[in-house]
Design a protein around this motif. Sequence first.
Motif, PDB file in Angstrom:
ATOM      1  N   SER A   1      49.750  33.101  44.324  1.00  0.00           N
ATOM      2  CA  SER A   1      48.992  32.442  42.950  1.00  0.00           C
ATOM      3  C   SER A   1      48.617  34.460  42.594  1.00  0.00           C
ATOM      4  O   SER A   1      48.471  35.038  42.835  1.00  0.00           O
ATOM      5  CB  SER A   1      47.531  31.894  43.433  1.00  0.00           C
ATOM      6  N   GLN A   2      48.527  34.203  40.688  1.00  0.00           N
ATOM      7  CA  GLN A   2      48.439  34.955  40.163  1.00  0.00           C
ATOM      8  C   GLN A   2      47.172  36.375  41.156  1.00  0.00           C
ATOM      9  O   GLN A   2      47.522  37.380  41.108  1.00  0.00           O
ATOM     10  CB  GLN A   2      47.231  35.002  39.462  1.00  0.00           C
ATOM     11  N   GLU A   3      45.948  35.391  41.215  1.00  0.00           N
ATOM     12  CA  GLU A   3      44.974  36.162  41.954  1.00  0.00           C
ATOM     13  C   GLU A   3      44.659  36.962  42.521  1.00  0.00           C
ATOM     14  O   GLU A   3      45.506  37.963  43.413  1.00  0.00           O
ATOM     15  CB  GLU A   3      43.635  34.998  41.961  1.00  0.00           C
ATOM     16  N   GLU A   4      46.144  36.051  43.650  1.00  0.00           N
ATOM     17  CA  GLU A   4      46.725  36.626  45.128  1.00  0.00           C
ATOM     18  C   GLU A   4      47.674  38.133  45.156  1.00  0.00           C
ATOM     19  O   GLU A   4      46.987  39.241  45.708  1.00  0.00           O
ATOM     20  CB  GLU A   4      47.279  35.695  46.007  1.00  0.00           C
TER      21      GLU A   4
END
Lengths: 279, 420
Positions: B7-10
Amino acid sequence: MSTVTPVLDLRGVHKSFGPVAVLHDVDFVAYPGEVTALVGDNGAGKTTLVKCIAGIVRLDRGQYLFEGRPVRITTPREASALGIEVVHQDLALCDNLDIVQNMFLGRERRRGMVLDEAEMEEVAADILAGLSVRMSGSVRQPVWALSGGQRQTVAIARAVLGDSKVVILDEPSSALGVTQTRQVLELVRRLADRGMAVVLISHNMNDVFAVSDRIAALYLGRMVAQVRTADVTHAQVVELITAGRSETLEARRDGRPGGRRSAGPLRAGAVPEAAEPPA
Amino acid sequence: MMKAGPSQEEIRRHNLGALLRFVHVRGPASRAILAENLGLNRSTIMALTSDLTAAGLVREELPRTPGRRAGRPSLVVRPESTRVYVLAFDVGVDRLTVARVGLGGVILDRREAARGRVAASGGASGAADPNEMVNALAAAARSLVRKAGDEATCVGAALAFPGIVRRSDDQVMFGPNLDVGGMAIGEVLSRRLGLGVPVAVCNDANLGAIAEHERGAGVGVNDLIYLHGDVGVGGGIITGGRLLGGEDGYGGEIGHMVVNPGGRRCACGSRGCLEAEVGERTLLDLAGRQESPDVPGREAVRAVVDAAARGDVVARDALHRVGTWLGRGVADLVNIFNPGMVIFGGTLRDVYLGAAAQIRSEVATGALAASRERVKLRTAALGDDTTLVGAAEFAFADVLADPVQVLARLRGAPASAPVP
């Protein structure tokens, strides 16, 4: 096999002082990033060979290649201009001058008419720090106040100032205590690990084995072997120094019983390239 | 079902960690250098830097030494060394060291205490009690934390221990030279500190390998072996850039490799282990010297090496014998692991410099020509601090993996009161 060009490559060097032949058909190579130990008994010709390399005495005959190009070096200044520096046994420091003055002696930095003291001080401190040397006290203390190891360090720092490519150390630990010897050995190793070619003259076999990548053995003015340190034993090097040859080393080279086959031939001039494994 | 990509967050968390790790290990760097080395574009670097700055992990400032080039010097991203730190504990058999190490690997402050040694016979001398050891460590750490002030945040802690440690729960399984009697040192110490950070416990030589690989002689060498001499002999093996831990984390116990079958009795119960043949007790024994509670092992070993260098024949013979066995062990390691470098640390640094001729002669005859051709033998560049620095690096692992989260958690949660 890819090739690394030796920084120093001397071939067929002869040198006589009057009727006395000192070096006879000597080959010698030194590679960047390596410590090459030059060993031999007293009178074997180590110092003369170093003097030839550093332009202090002239070769009678022979080829001198620097970074693969033939050069003629007739004065120490010419050697120095190429990046060859010698740290002599007596260190040749001026006791009455401070560390910075000693390091820049004869090549002081100037700003206009005056010496650029601030710049020199900064460079000196940088070099000492870069050698991971901790000097107690300032770089402005006179060298007479320093210990033997510290003086040696200043002499080495002076040699690596500028763009040195080859540093030749003549018995750097001969006058030092044990702790200081240890520090100087580690310093010698660091110089090579930073890419310089270091030539170490030493009588102490333990020092030679502690830091060298290659060993060049002179015997009565001839280069009897230039070998990789990883391929030889203490006993074999002692044989080379004292007898000019080593049976077990030759047996090993030829694959005869007496040891595991060595990676390379014995003679100088045919030294295998070190840096890359065969493809 | 196909696993979705990160994900973007990762990705962001990964990039934050990568940037922070870069300045932590390599030192202050300009955005341009960061962009080049991390393979990210400059606007991403800018965003990451401002996140890390907001979290108080880095700051941007002019370089300290003005460049000599014309034009405005570019800002460098510098780790917040004084505000973000870890506690590193080094438990040696003779001495305890606790240090506060700032982000970027700077040792900011330290406390050291000599430890009375338990005599080989088993007769306890004072500090044999693991509780006393933990007391001393906790007291030293608390004093360091107090001195750091409220502005600074402790983001991790790790302890280097001379014994084998189970990875799953940090339990010390075997420490023949320092018995802690099944005590969970990490947990106890963490409770005593009350900083909200766990205290990881690791084998000292494994940490030494990490330290020399990241900051010492082995920078850039992805296959190396670190040999650590204290009373015993420990080892850490790095292959392909990673520490070899084995199934449970006990990997790299080079000290218990048998080099001399039927040789000297080892504390582990076997005979002829490397530790038994080259350890401090053997060197002192061969040199005809007594182990003394007053002289720390390091000093005693150095005294033998010094005497040998000055020509004392008994010391010399002892050193040569130990060097020969050490060389045999290294030859085996070279054959098995084909390392690019073997690093001698702790007291083995002195032994190597004093017995290099014997060690390398053994390697020349015992190791295969192809394997030994390029192996470099070096002494630990971090000197006596190798294992301490390794503990600090280990302690930084969490914050480097997820910088912003870890910091938010530590600053957000009110610290529990330290247990006296």
